[in-house]
Scaffold this motif. Structure first.
Motif, PDB file in Angstrom:
ATOM      1  N   ARG A 197      -0.589   9.870   1.671  1.00  0.00           N
ATOM      2  CA  ARG A 197      -0.128   8.715   0.875  1.00  0.00           C
ATOM      3  C   ARG A 197      -0.372   8.957  -0.616  1.00  0.00           C
ATOM      4  O   ARG A 197      -1.518   9.108  -1.040  1.00  0.00           O
ATOM      5  CB  ARG A 197      -0.907   7.462   1.298  1.00  0.00           C
ATOM      6  CG  ARG A 197      -0.225   6.598   2.286  1.00  0.00           C
ATOM      7  CD  ARG A 197      -1.014   5.325   2.501  1.00  0.00           C
ATOM      8  NE  ARG A 197      -2.433   5.570   2.613  1.00  0.00           N
ATOM      9  CZ  ARG A 197      -3.229   4.957   3.471  1.00  0.00           C
ATOM     10  NH1 ARG A 197      -2.726   4.069   4.304  1.00  0.00           N
ATOM     11  NH2 ARG A 197      -4.511   5.200   3.518  1.00  0.00           N
ATOM     12  N   GLN A 250      -6.209  10.797  -5.379  1.00  0.00           N
ATOM     13  CA  GLN A 250      -6.780  10.013  -4.275  1.00  0.00           C
ATOM     14  C   GLN A 250      -6.544  10.708  -2.944  1.00  0.00           C
ATOM     15  O   GLN A 250      -7.402  10.680  -2.050  1.00  0.00           O
ATOM     16  CB  GLN A 250      -6.173   8.618  -4.268  1.00  0.00           C
ATOM     17  CG  GLN A 250      -6.674   7.742  -3.126  1.00  0.00           C
ATOM     18  CD  GLN A 250      -6.237   6.306  -3.275  1.00  0.00           C
ATOM     19  OE1 GLN A 250      -6.264   5.734  -4.368  1.00  0.00           O
ATOM     20  NE2 GLN A 250      -5.851   5.687  -2.176  1.00  0.00           N
ATOM     21  N   GLU A 258      -9.022   3.229  11.994  1.00  0.00           N
ATOM     22  CA  GLU A 258      -7.876   3.395  11.101  1.00  0.00           C
ATOM     23  C   GLU A 258      -6.589   3.253  11.921  1.00  0.00           C
ATOM     24  O   GLU A 258      -6.436   3.872  12.969  1.00  0.00           O
ATOM     25  CB  GLU A 258      -7.944   4.769  10.424  1.00  0.00           C
ATOM     26  CG  GLU A 258      -6.645   5.232   9.767  1.00  0.00           C
ATOM     27  CD  GLU A 258      -6.112   4.254   8.714  1.00  0.00           C
ATOM     28  OE1 GLU A 258      -6.905   3.776   7.869  1.00  0.00           O
ATOM     29  OE2 GLU A 258      -4.904   3.949   8.756  1.00  0.00           O
TER      30      GLU A 258
HETATM   31  N1  APR Z   1      -6.617  -1.742  11.340  1.00  0.00           N
HETATM   32  C1  APR Z   1      -7.072  -0.518  10.951  1.00  0.00           C
HETATM   33  N2  APR Z   1      -6.760   0.054   9.769  1.00  0.00           N
HETATM   34  C2  APR Z   1      -5.952  -0.653   8.937  1.00  0.00           C
HETATM   35  C3  APR Z   1      -5.448  -1.929   9.265  1.00  0.00           C
HETATM   36  C4  APR Z   1      -5.806  -2.465  10.521  1.00  0.00           C
HETATM   37  N3  APR Z   1      -5.367  -3.669  10.913  1.00  0.00           N
HETATM   38  N4  APR Z   1      -4.672  -2.379   8.223  1.00  0.00           N
HETATM   39  C5  APR Z   1      -4.702  -1.410   7.278  1.00  0.00           C
HETATM   40  N5  APR Z   1      -5.456  -0.376   7.705  1.00  0.00           N
HETATM   41  C6  APR Z   1      -5.745   0.879   6.978  1.00  0.00           C
HETATM   42  C7  APR Z   1      -4.543   1.452   6.209  1.00  0.00           C
HETATM   43  O1  APR Z   1      -3.744   2.256   7.046  1.00  0.00           O
HETATM   44  C8  APR Z   1      -5.252   2.267   5.133  1.00  0.00           C
HETATM   45  O2  APR Z   1      -5.485   3.592   5.562  1.00  0.00           O
HETATM   46  O3  APR Z   1      -6.692   0.582   5.976  1.00  0.00           O
HETATM   47  C9  APR Z   1      -6.589   1.552   4.931  1.00  0.00           C
HETATM   48  C10 APR Z   1      -6.659   0.860   3.587  1.00  0.00           C
HETATM   49  O4  APR Z   1      -6.670   1.858   2.580  1.00  0.00           O
HETATM   50  P1  APR Z   1      -6.103   1.563   1.091  1.00  0.00           P
HETATM   51  O5  APR Z   1      -4.899   0.695   1.188  1.00  0.00           O
HETATM   52  O6  APR Z   1      -5.997   2.890   0.405  1.00  0.00           O
HETATM   53  O7  APR Z   1      -7.227   0.669   0.401  1.00  0.00           O
HETATM   54  P2  APR Z   1      -8.664   1.069  -0.175  1.00  0.00           P
HETATM   55  O8  APR Z   1      -9.382   1.990   0.735  1.00  0.00           O
HETATM   56  O9  APR Z   1      -9.262  -0.203  -0.591  1.00  0.00           O
HETATM   57  O10 APR Z   1      -8.347   1.953  -1.484  1.00  0.00           O
HETATM   58  C11 APR Z   1      -7.767   1.372  -2.627  1.00  0.00           C
HETATM   59  O11 APR Z   1      -5.876   2.758  -2.383  1.00  0.00           O
HETATM   60  O12 APR Z   1      -3.886   1.645  -2.099  1.00  0.00           O
HETATM   61  C12 APR Z   1      -4.645   2.340  -2.992  1.00  0.00           C
HETATM   62  O13 APR Z   1      -4.029   1.630  -5.161  1.00  0.00           O
HETATM   63  C13 APR Z   1      -5.004   1.505  -4.175  1.00  0.00           C
HETATM   64  O14 APR Z   1      -6.042   3.271  -5.296  1.00  0.00           O
HETATM   65  C14 APR Z   1      -6.295   2.094  -4.567  1.00  0.00           C
HETATM   66  C15 APR Z   1      -6.947   2.453  -3.258  1.00  0.00           C
END
Ligand code: APR
Ligand code: PHB
Length: 395
Positions: free
Chosen positions: A46, A106, A36
């Motif tokens: 968040r 969430q 992460e």
């Molecule tokens: N390396 C490591 N971690 C990363 C990188 C990277 N290069 N890029 C992004 N991340 C992490 C972000 O910091 C975040 O914690 O990946 C995670 C992605 O989480 P989300 O954006 O919450 O996506 P997801 O787990 O698919 O959940 C979808 O989250 O954004 C909301 O509206 C969306 O409710 C939905 C849910």
């Protein structure tokens, strides 16, 4: 915490998708490592979605992650649609054979899953941004990341990009090997959190001539509310009083009912967009959750789609682990995309039916009102909304 040199499944991202996948893999005896980019506090704070479908609750139960959800989650059996100066309830169980949804933020799902991962002592690293994913078209993947100022690598049999819309996994796919279908909307949401007791039992989705409003909640004493605003709106243009007045107007406050007001503790403008990247698998690289698809929040599908993706993927890895068969892994993308496009359409439908486009014609407004009237007078139309809102069963 340091990561091993090699793992079976490298999971990029500790949002709901990555954390739930890691937990489901652990329950199947499959080793994985979670990377992460942000720190734990940021990830847990968040502000995101707040509605869990039955399928998501079932997946969290399968993951052994519902202790707090069972105690604090609020089951909801319907929503209200506000339009034309009236509010109409859409009941879920009677239209879907008993399905309902749960109000549980969430942020709380993420906290619960992080706590379980830390308690397990299994590999997970915060502040470890991944900047390259290689080898997924061959037999050994390499994930390159930074931690503590050092460049490090993790090799893996498989990599799952759970790194959201702005992540690195999707961009690792060779040019031309995937297609992205997108739509942006000519408006955004101004979202607030307030220390105010919700003056409503169930969520209210309101269409009004001045734009959409949504009354949701986080707990019995915390309200979560949204206003449609123009794209690029500055939250600073909205005083607390202006927000409450506009919410009351759009939600149909009158002498008999209005919102309870209280200190607004969070205020942010959220863009509205739809996006799907196909396919969701490239060799040994899989995309899950927001890394593969984005929905406008109107249908409350983002978190639930992430949960259904990783439920399908965890089952596929478990099949490989127990039988050596890659059949379900090979079917992953097609299996998920059927559900993804259904959720994309429902989110588009809810968004375009309830929001007022800038410069929208009177003809288009009357079409919207006719559709809303249809939902509140036809069990077939209401059933279509209820089935989609509570979530179709995961294949
Ligand atoms: N390396 C490591 N971690 C990363 C990188 C990277 N290069 N890029 C992004 N991340 C992490 C972000 O910091 C975040 O914690 O990946 C995670 C992605 O989480 P989300 O954006 O919450 O996506 P997801 O787990 O698919 O959940 C979808 O989250 O954004 C909301 O509206 C969306 O409710 C939905 C849910
Ligand atoms: C929320 O509570 O954040 C929420 C609920 C329902 C939606 C969107 C957001 O459709």
């Amino acid at each position: 915490m340091t990561l091993p040199q090699h793992t079976t499944v490298a999971v990029i991202g500790a949002g709901p998708a990555g954390l739930l996948l890691a937990r489901l893999l652990e329950r199947s005896g499959i080793d994985c490592a979670v990377l992460e980019s942000r720190d734990r506090t940021y990830v847990e704070q968040r502000q995101r979605a707040g509605i869990l479908e039955q399928g998501t609750v079932d997946a969290l139960r399968e993951a052994g992650a519902t202790a707090r959800l069972e105690a604090e989650g609020i089951p909801h059996d319907g929503i209200e649609l506000g339009f034309g100066g009236r509010r109409h309830r859409v009941d879920f169980p009677s239209l879907t054979g008993g399905r309902r949804v749960w109000v549980y933020a969430q942020t709380e799902v993420v906290k619960d899953l992080i706590a379980l991962r830390l308690e397990s002592g299994l590999p997970m690293l915060f502040e470890a941004p991944v900047h390259a994913v290689e080898g997924f078209d061959a037999d050994l993947c390499t994930v390159r990341y930074t931690h503590g100022g050092e460049e490090r690598t993790l090799t893996a049999d498989y990599v799952v990009g759970c790194d959201g819309f702005h992540g690195v996994a999707r961009t690792a796919v060779p040019e031309g090997a995937s297609r992205t279908f997108e739509r942006t909307y000519p408006y955004s949401w101004l979202g607030i959190l307030a220390d105010a007791v919700p003056a409503y039992e169930e969520l209210i989705y309101a269409h009004s001539e001045r734009g959409f409003a949504l009354a949701s909640m986080r707990t019995p004493i915390v309200s979560r509310l949204y206003l449609q605003v123009p794209n690029g709106e500055d939250p600073g243009n909205w005083s607390d009083e202006r927000i409450w007045d506009e919410l009351d107007h759009r939600l149909g406050a009158d002498a008999s009912w209005r919102l309870n007001r209280g200190p607004i503790t969070s205020k942010a403008v959220l863009p509205m967009r739809s996006s799907v990247t196909e396919p969701m698998r490239h060799g040994r690289l899989f995309l899950a959750g927001d890394s593969a698809h984005i929905v406008p929040p109107t249908g409350a599908k983002g978190l639930n789609l992430a949960a259904s993706d990783v439920t399908v993927l965890a089952r596929a890895f478990a099949r490989l682990h127990t039988t050596g068969s890659t059949e379900l892994l090979e079917a992953y993308s097609d299996t998920c995309l059927k559900r993804v496009w259904r959720a994309e359409h429902f989110s588009y439908f809810m968004t375009t039916t309830l929001h007022t486009d800038p410069g929208q014609s009177g003809f288009e407004t009357r079409l919207q009102l006719s559709q809303l009237e249809r939902i509140t007078t036809s069990a077939f139309a209401a059933g279509e909304l209820a089935e989609n809102y509570t979530g179709l069963p995961i294949d």
